[in-house]
Design a protein around this motif. Sequence first.
Motif, mmCIF file in Angstrom:
data_model
loop_
_atom_site.group_PDB
_atom_site.id
_atom_site.type_symbol
_atom_site.label_atom_id
_atom_site.label_comp_id
_atom_site.label_asym_id
_atom_site.label_seq_id
_atom_site.Cartn_x
_atom_site.Cartn_y
_atom_site.Cartn_z
ATOM 1 N N GLU A 144 0.829 -1.200 0.000
ATOM 2 C CA GLU A 144 0.000 0.000 0.000
ATOM 3 C C GLU A 144 0.866 1.253 0.000
ATOM 4 O O GLU A 144 1.880 1.342 0.678
ATOM 5 C CB GLU A 144 -0.910 0.023 1.227
ATOM 6 C CG GLU A 144 -1.775 1.251 1.281
ATOM 7 C CD GLU A 144 -2.691 1.292 2.481
ATOM 8 O OE1 GLU A 144 -3.419 2.269 2.593
ATOM 9 O OE2 GLU A 144 -2.675 0.363 3.306
ATOM 10 N N HIS B 54 -5.382 6.327 -0.061
ATOM 11 C CA HIS B 54 -4.754 5.042 0.252
ATOM 12 C C HIS B 54 -4.831 4.187 -1.004
ATOM 13 O O HIS B 54 -5.913 3.863 -1.472
ATOM 14 C CB HIS B 54 -5.447 4.363 1.439
ATOM 15 C CG HIS B 54 -5.307 5.149 2.697
ATOM 16 N ND1 HIS B 54 -4.156 5.120 3.451
ATOM 17 C CD2 HIS B 54 -6.141 6.022 3.305
ATOM 18 C CE1 HIS B 54 -4.310 5.935 4.492
ATOM 19 N NE2 HIS B 54 -5.500 6.488 4.420
ATOM 20 N N ASP B 55 -3.681 3.867 -1.537
ATOM 21 C CA ASP B 55 -3.561 3.119 -2.784
ATOM 22 C C ASP B 55 -3.092 1.710 -2.434
ATOM 23 O O ASP B 55 -1.900 1.418 -2.444
ATOM 24 C CB ASP B 55 -2.561 3.852 -3.694
ATOM 25 C CG ASP B 55 -2.408 3.221 -5.051
ATOM 26 O OD1 ASP B 55 -3.199 2.329 -5.404
ATOM 27 O OD2 ASP B 55 -1.475 3.630 -5.766
ATOM 28 N N GLU B 56 -4.050 0.851 -2.078
ATOM 29 C CA GLU B 56 -3.720 -0.483 -1.566
ATOM 30 C C GLU B 56 -2.915 -1.328 -2.541
ATOM 31 O O GLU B 56 -2.085 -2.127 -2.143
ATOM 32 C CB GLU B 56 -4.993 -1.214 -1.162
ATOM 33 C CG GLU B 56 -5.652 -0.576 0.044
ATOM 34 C CD GLU B 56 -6.886 -1.335 0.479
ATOM 35 O OE1 GLU B 56 -7.050 -2.517 0.126
ATOM 36 O OE2 GLU B 56 -7.698 -0.722 1.189
ATOM 37 N N ARG C 97 0.546 5.569 0.275
ATOM 38 C CA ARG C 97 -0.326 6.682 0.658
ATOM 39 C C ARG C 97 0.126 7.908 -0.111
ATOM 40 O O ARG C 97 1.298 8.268 -0.092
ATOM 41 C CB ARG C 97 -0.249 6.937 2.154
ATOM 42 C CG ARG C 97 -1.244 7.991 2.604
ATOM 43 C CD ARG C 97 -1.161 8.184 4.066
ATOM 44 N NE ARG C 97 0.045 8.931 4.351
ATOM 45 C CZ ARG C 97 0.264 9.616 5.447
ATOM 46 N NH1 ARG C 97 -0.615 9.610 6.400
ATOM 47 N NH2 ARG C 97 1.373 10.280 5.620
ATOM 48 N N VAL D 152 -5.946 12.725 1.342
ATOM 49 C CA VAL D 152 -5.106 11.555 1.601
ATOM 50 C C VAL D 152 -5.734 10.365 0.883
ATOM 51 O O VAL D 152 -6.899 10.034 1.117
ATOM 52 C CB VAL D 152 -4.989 11.284 3.115
ATOM 53 C CG1 VAL D 152 -4.109 10.070 3.370
ATOM 54 C CG2 VAL D 152 -4.446 12.519 3.832
#
Length: 81
Positions: A3, A56-58, A5, A54
Amino acid sequence: MSEVRHVLVLPDRDAAEAAAEALGERFALEEEPQLVRDALAGEDDAEDAQWLLVLHDERGSLDPSALDAFAGEWDGWREEP
């Protein structure tokens, strides 16, 4: 891939809210970006605040260059992690 961020810094709340909506449409986000007010050091006036989105790019699938360009459309920028 782990992940990642991403943090987009925007100049005001209106830009941040509009950008948050446009982000979901353009990048097909799995979850809504988190909107955070970041008061500048020593400033109490709401006008002297930046707004952060923000993300979150898992899967680590968002292109940092595309996010840079997107933030620039809103007079903002992407912070390096």
